[in-house]
Design a protein around this motif. Structure first.
Motif, PDB file in Angstrom:
ATOM      1  N   LEU A 116       0.596  -1.034   0.038  1.00  0.00           N
ATOM      2  CA  LEU A 116       0.114  -0.047  -0.027  1.00  0.00           C
ATOM      3  C   LEU A 116       0.647   1.343   0.206  1.00  0.00           C
ATOM      4  O   LEU A 116       0.587   2.172  -0.624  1.00  0.00           O
ATOM      5  CB  LEU A 116      -0.867  -0.003   1.240  1.00  0.00           C
ATOM      6  N   GLU A 117       1.925   1.304   0.762  1.00  0.00           N
ATOM      7  CA  GLU A 117       2.664   2.419   1.016  1.00  0.00           C
ATOM      8  C   GLU A 117       3.328   2.901  -0.396  1.00  0.00           C
ATOM      9  O   GLU A 117       3.574   4.009  -0.833  1.00  0.00           O
ATOM     10  CB  GLU A 117       3.980   2.381   1.828  1.00  0.00           C
ATOM     11  N   ASP A 118       3.872   1.787  -1.190  1.00  0.00           N
ATOM     12  CA  ASP A 118       4.633   1.939  -2.476  1.00  0.00           C
ATOM     13  C   ASP A 118       3.576   2.205  -3.488  1.00  0.00           C
ATOM     14  O   ASP A 118       3.565   3.342  -4.226  1.00  0.00           O
ATOM     15  CB  ASP A 118       5.240   0.777  -3.087  1.00  0.00           C
ATOM     16  N   MET A 119       2.354   1.745  -3.521  1.00  0.00           N
ATOM     17  CA  MET A 119       1.036   2.563  -4.371  1.00  0.00           C
ATOM     18  C   MET A 119       0.737   3.841  -3.941  1.00  0.00           C
ATOM     19  O   MET A 119       0.652   4.479  -5.165  1.00  0.00           O
ATOM     20  CB  MET A 119      -0.193   1.504  -4.022  1.00  0.00           C
ATOM     21  N   GLN A 120       0.905   4.266  -2.827  1.00  0.00           N
ATOM     22  CA  GLN A 120       0.299   5.532  -2.578  1.00  0.00           C
ATOM     23  C   GLN A 120       1.501   6.572  -3.309  1.00  0.00           C
ATOM     24  O   GLN A 120       1.184   7.522  -3.769  1.00  0.00           O
ATOM     25  CB  GLN A 120       0.279   5.851  -1.245  1.00  0.00           C
ATOM     26  N   ILE A 121       2.861   5.916  -3.335  1.00  0.00           N
ATOM     27  CA  ILE A 121       4.027   6.861  -3.878  1.00  0.00           C
ATOM     28  C   ILE A 121       3.738   6.737  -5.340  1.00  0.00           C
ATOM     29  O   ILE A 121       3.789   8.130  -6.073  1.00  0.00           O
ATOM     30  CB  ILE A 121       5.148   6.031  -3.505  1.00  0.00           C
ATOM     31  N   VAL A 122       3.321   5.777  -6.020  1.00  0.00           N
ATOM     32  CA  VAL A 122       3.149   5.673  -7.433  1.00  0.00           C
ATOM     33  C   VAL A 122       1.952   6.489  -7.740  1.00  0.00           C
ATOM     34  O   VAL A 122       2.071   7.326  -8.663  1.00  0.00           O
ATOM     35  CB  VAL A 122       3.004   4.274  -7.853  1.00  0.00           C
ATOM     36  N   GLN A 123       1.022   6.386  -6.816  1.00  0.00           N
ATOM     37  CA  GLN A 123      -0.089   7.365  -7.013  1.00  0.00           C
ATOM     38  C   GLN A 123      -0.095   8.877  -7.294  1.00  0.00           C
ATOM     39  O   GLN A 123      -0.520   9.604  -7.957  1.00  0.00           O
ATOM     40  CB  GLN A 123      -1.371   7.142  -5.976  1.00  0.00           C
ATOM     41  N   ARG A 124       0.901   9.278  -6.148  1.00  0.00           N
ATOM     42  CA  ARG A 124       1.271  10.724  -6.024  1.00  0.00           C
ATOM     43  C   ARG A 124       2.083  11.013  -7.149  1.00  0.00           C
ATOM     44  O   ARG A 124       2.351  12.309  -7.614  1.00  0.00           O
ATOM     45  CB  ARG A 124       1.694  11.064  -4.750  1.00  0.00           C
ATOM     46  N   GLU A 125       3.256  10.250  -7.334  1.00  0.00           N
ATOM     47  CA  GLU A 125       4.585  10.471  -7.947  1.00  0.00           C
ATOM     48  C   GLU A 125       5.008   9.854  -8.876  1.00  0.00           C
ATOM     49  O   GLU A 125       5.968  10.129  -9.805  1.00  0.00           O
ATOM     50  CB  GLU A 125       5.782  10.622  -6.994  1.00  0.00           C
ATOM     51  N   GLY A 126       4.210   8.712  -9.435  1.00  0.00           N
ATOM     52  CA  GLY A 126       4.663   7.727 -10.530  1.00  0.00           C
ATOM     53  C   GLY A 126       5.628   7.017 -10.113  1.00  0.00           C
ATOM     54  O   GLY A 126       6.401   6.929  -8.924  1.00  0.00           O
ATOM     55  N   VAL A 128       8.675   6.948 -10.964  1.00  0.00           N
ATOM     56  CA  VAL A 128       9.975   7.732 -11.056  1.00  0.00           C
ATOM     57  C   VAL A 128       9.822   8.180  -9.405  1.00  0.00           C
ATOM     58  O   VAL A 128      11.210   7.824  -8.723  1.00  0.00           O
ATOM     59  CB  VAL A 128       9.988   9.186 -11.769  1.00  0.00           C
ATOM     60  N   GLY A 129       8.787   8.603  -8.802  1.00  0.00           N
ATOM     61  CA  GLY A 129       8.796   8.586  -7.265  1.00  0.00           C
ATOM     62  C   GLY A 129       8.935   7.631  -6.492  1.00  0.00           C
ATOM     63  O   GLY A 129       9.857   7.483  -5.433  1.00  0.00           O
ATOM     64  N   LEU A 130       8.558   6.352  -6.963  1.00  0.00           N
ATOM     65  CA  LEU A 130       8.974   4.868  -6.199  1.00  0.00           C
ATOM     66  C   LEU A 130      10.432   4.813  -6.536  1.00  0.00           C
ATOM     67  O   LEU A 130      11.011   4.307  -5.536  1.00  0.00           O
ATOM     68  CB  LEU A 130       8.185   3.830  -6.841  1.00  0.00           C
ATOM     69  N   ILE A 131      11.179   4.944  -7.557  1.00  0.00           N
ATOM     70  CA  ILE A 131      12.471   4.740  -7.789  1.00  0.00           C
ATOM     71  C   ILE A 131      13.244   5.609  -6.872  1.00  0.00           C
ATOM     72  O   ILE A 131      14.331   5.200  -6.190  1.00  0.00           O
ATOM     73  CB  ILE A 131      13.077   4.881  -9.245  1.00  0.00           C
ATOM     74  N   SER A 132      13.070   6.717  -6.814  1.00  0.00           N
ATOM     75  CA  SER A 132      13.799   7.798  -5.948  1.00  0.00           C
ATOM     76  C   SER A 132      13.619   7.535  -4.587  1.00  0.00           C
ATOM     77  O   SER A 132      14.572   7.752  -3.929  1.00  0.00           O
ATOM     78  CB  SER A 132      13.558   9.218  -6.236  1.00  0.00           C
ATOM     79  N   TYR A 133      12.334   7.128  -4.238  1.00  0.00           N
ATOM     80  CA  TYR A 133      12.196   6.621  -2.754  1.00  0.00           C
ATOM     81  C   TYR A 133      12.938   5.467  -2.311  1.00  0.00           C
ATOM     82  O   TYR A 133      13.555   5.539  -1.180  1.00  0.00           O
ATOM     83  CB  TYR A 133      10.524   6.389  -2.545  1.00  0.00           C
ATOM     84  N   SER A 134      13.140   4.576  -3.313  1.00  0.00           N
ATOM     85  CA  SER A 134      13.740   3.268  -3.044  1.00  0.00           C
ATOM     86  C   SER A 134      15.347   3.415  -3.007  1.00  0.00           C
ATOM     87  O   SER A 134      15.908   2.832  -2.165  1.00  0.00           O
ATOM     88  CB  SER A 134      13.360   2.115  -4.263  1.00  0.00           C
ATOM     89  N   THR A 135      15.673   4.252  -3.800  1.00  0.00           N
ATOM     90  CA  THR A 135      17.098   4.928  -3.869  1.00  0.00           C
ATOM     91  C   THR A 135      17.674   5.314  -2.318  1.00  0.00           C
ATOM     92  O   THR A 135      18.398   5.110  -1.885  1.00  0.00           O
ATOM     93  CB  THR A 135      17.463   5.751  -4.969  1.00  0.00           C
ATOM     94  N   LYS A 136      16.623   6.333  -2.110  1.00  0.00           N
ATOM     95  CA  LYS A 136      17.095   6.791  -0.725  1.00  0.00           C
ATOM     96  C   LYS A 136      16.986   6.163   0.279  1.00  0.00           C
ATOM     97  O   LYS A 136      17.772   5.913   1.183  1.00  0.00           O
ATOM     98  CB  LYS A 136      15.667   8.020  -0.499  1.00  0.00           C
ATOM     99  N   VAL A 137      15.921   5.021   0.530  1.00  0.00           N
ATOM    100  CA  VAL A 137      15.897   4.011   1.615  1.00  0.00           C
ATOM    101  C   VAL A 137      17.188   3.266   1.424  1.00  0.00           C
ATOM    102  O   VAL A 137      17.867   2.896   2.452  1.00  0.00           O
ATOM    103  CB  VAL A 137      14.650   3.095   1.421  1.00  0.00           C
ATOM    104  N   VAL A 138      17.714   2.717   0.291  1.00  0.00           N
ATOM    105  CA  VAL A 138      18.920   1.927   0.264  1.00  0.00           C
ATOM    106  C   VAL A 138      20.280   3.056   0.935  1.00  0.00           C
ATOM    107  O   VAL A 138      21.049   2.396   1.250  1.00  0.00           O
ATOM    108  CB  VAL A 138      19.213   1.415  -1.139  1.00  0.00           C
ATOM    109  N   GLU A 139      20.155   4.189   0.247  1.00  0.00           N
ATOM    110  CA  GLU A 139      21.189   4.837   0.832  1.00  0.00           C
ATOM    111  C   GLU A 139      21.415   5.110   2.392  1.00  0.00           C
ATOM    112  O   GLU A 139      22.265   5.116   3.147  1.00  0.00           O
ATOM    113  CB  GLU A 139      21.054   6.279   0.026  1.00  0.00           C
ATOM    114  N   GLU A 140      20.144   5.203   3.048  1.00  0.00           N
ATOM    115  CA  GLU A 140      19.982   5.502   4.469  1.00  0.00           C
ATOM    116  C   GLU A 140      20.281   3.821   4.939  1.00  0.00           C
ATOM    117  O   GLU A 140      20.844   4.018   5.894  1.00  0.00           O
ATOM    118  CB  GLU A 140      18.533   5.792   4.551  1.00  0.00           C
ATOM    119  N   MET A 141      20.230   3.001   4.383  1.00  0.00           N
ATOM    120  CA  MET A 141      20.394   1.656   5.131  1.00  0.00           C
ATOM    121  C   MET A 141      22.085   1.326   5.005  1.00  0.00           C
ATOM    122  O   MET A 141      22.418   0.933   5.806  1.00  0.00           O
ATOM    123  CB  MET A 141      19.866   0.528   4.388  1.00  0.00           C
TER     124      MET A 141
END
Length: 146
Positions: A116-126, A128-141
């Motif tokens: 659901l969380e990723d679906m909401q990101i795609v809904q708002r940002e497409g 591209v938004g999901l890719i940037s969010y995933s990249t940010k999470v990986v960098e933080e990890m």
């Protein structure tokens, strides 16, 4: 539940009873899949769809995504993104009714499954938004010491 959700739900329920609201046809849930396949806007019993529009910062371009919902705007079941020609499917289970809606509304094509969380990101940002969010999470990890 958001503070004004009950008022919004009442408005939507009374408006859609007239059979047409902002281009959406009021239909039986059993017929909704045909509308999903054709990417047409509809309203059924606790299900509906819309073309979600998002402006791109600094440009006049508008990006549209077709979103199919169960109960309210915060629970997208399916999202179609024309730019990538991709269908996304929500894997988060909420209730038996939502599971039934998912069966009734599936577009019968290959879908990429997301929570659901990723679906909401795609809904708002497409996507591209999901890719940037995933990249940010990986960098933080990578910054977390093990």
């Amino acid at each position: 539940m958001p503070r004004y959700q009950a008022a919004v739900d009442l408005f939507v329920a009374t408006t859609f009873r007239r059979g047409d609201y902002m281009g959406a046809k009021y239909i039986a849930n059993g017929k909704a899949r045909e509308y999903v396949k054709k990417l047409e806007v509809f309203k059924g019993s606790n299900i509906f769809s819309e073309w979600y529009e998002q402006g791109i910062d600094g440009t006049r371009d508008i990006v549209k995504r077709y979103v199919v919902y169960s109960f309210r705007y915060t629970f997208p079941l399916f999202i179609y993104e024309p730019l990538s020609d991709t269908w996304y499917e929500n894997t988060t289970k909420f209730s038996r009714t939502t599971s039934k809606h998912k069966t009734q509304l599936h577009p019968c094509v290959h879908t990429k499954t997301l929570c659901l969380e990723d679906m909401q990101i795609v809904q708002r940002e497409g996507s591209v938004g999901l890719i940037s969010y995933s990249t940010k999470v990986v960098e933080e990890m990578q910054d977390v010491p093990f």
